[in-house]
Write an enzyme that holds these catalytic residues in place. Structure first.
Site, short mmCIF file in Angstrom:
data_model
loop_
_atom_site.label_atom_id
_atom_site.label_comp_id
_atom_site.label_asym_id
_atom_site.label_seq_id
_atom_site.Cartn_x
_atom_site.Cartn_y
_atom_site.Cartn_z
N TYR A 18 0.87 -1.28 -0.03
CA TYR A 18 0.05 0.12 -0.02
C TYR A 18 0.81 1.15 0.02
CZ TYR A 18 -3.51 3.43 1.82
OH TYR A 18 -4.10 4.46 1.60
N HIS A 22 1.34 4.40 -2.86
CA HIS A 22 1.19 5.79 -2.69
C HIS A 22 2.67 6.42 -2.70
CE1 HIS A 22 -2.61 4.19 -1.38
NE2 HIS A 22 -2.98 5.49 -1.34
N TRP A 74 -7.49 3.15 -10.12
CA TRP A 74 -6.71 3.16 -8.91
C TRP A 74 -7.17 2.10 -8.04
CZ3 TRP A 74 -2.13 4.64 -7.45
CH2 TRP A 74 -1.70 4.57 -5.97
#
Length: 227
Positions: A18, A22, A74
């Site tokens: 994750y 990002h 996304w």
């Protein structure tokens, strides 16, 4: 600027992936976030829980982002990393703001405070996030009250003038007494020393007189014997 915050939950061992996505967020997604009217997004993490805090220009900003094509792509990437409920919906919820403070800069002394002690129940808002519908409470508009600059406490009341004069007089008397006592102390010591010296002299003179008288008496005794 409106603040919106959400909670989400990651699947076990999904944090590293994750974070990597990002850290390398798509430039086209960043452009879409700006077009939607979202000024900032900050995500905090504790174990598997994520806390997302955002600043938006209006209440429709997040809806615009979620409905965009780039965010849908996304969402397909993020969905395998997120924790889902039993019905397949992303486990997430909107946080209710209860307190906020903004301190003015440049020494203007103004403080903006928002404090809600008993927020009213919120209506249900259905929205799309990461490709799944999610039911969360809607956030009502919350006014920000402008509080005046804090006032410095007033200095303690000074003593009245008569009382001050009395204090000054007493202090002067005390200093005069101390000075007089210091002057007397050496005089007393010198008198004591003189008295001791006189006693020593008289004590020395007495034995000398006695010796002279004894010699005289011996001489007179010898003269009488010769006669």
């Amino acid at each position: 600027m409106i603040r919106r915050a959400f909670t989400m939950r990651l699947k076990p061992d999904a944090l590293a992936e994750y974070k990597e996505y990002h850290d390398n967020i798509w430039p086209e997604l960043v452009a879409e976030i700006e077009r939607a009217g979202i000024a900032s997004i900050t995500t905090f993490q504790r174990d598997l829980d994520l806390f997302l805090v955002s600043e938006i220009a209006d209440e429709t900003a997040w809806d615009k982002l979620w409905n965009s094509e780039v965010h849908k792509r996304w969402a397909e990437v993020m969905q395998p990393l997120m924790h889902l409920r039993e019905d397949g919906i992303v486990e997430a919820g909107e946080l209710n703001e209860v307190f906020h403070i903004t301190v003015g800069g440049a020494g203007n002394g103004r403080v903006s405070i928002l404090a809600v002690t008993n927020p009213e129940p919120r209506s249900e808002l259905a929205m799309e996030i990461y490709g799944e519908s999610m039911s969360v409470p809607a956030s009502p508009a919350q006014p920000i009250s402008e509080a005046p600059a804090p006032v410095a406490p007033a200095p303690a009341a000074s003593a009245p003038k008569p009382a001050r004069k009395m204090v000054v007089r007493r202090a002067k008397k005390a200093t005069v007494k101390k000075a007089a006592a210091k002057k007397r102390a050496p005089a007393k010591k010198s008198k004591r020393k003189a008295a001791k010296a006189a006693k020593k002299k008289t004590a020395k003179k007495k034995p000398a007189k006695k010796k002279a008288a004894a010699k005289k008496s011996k001489k007179t005794a010898k003269k009488k014997r010769r006669k």
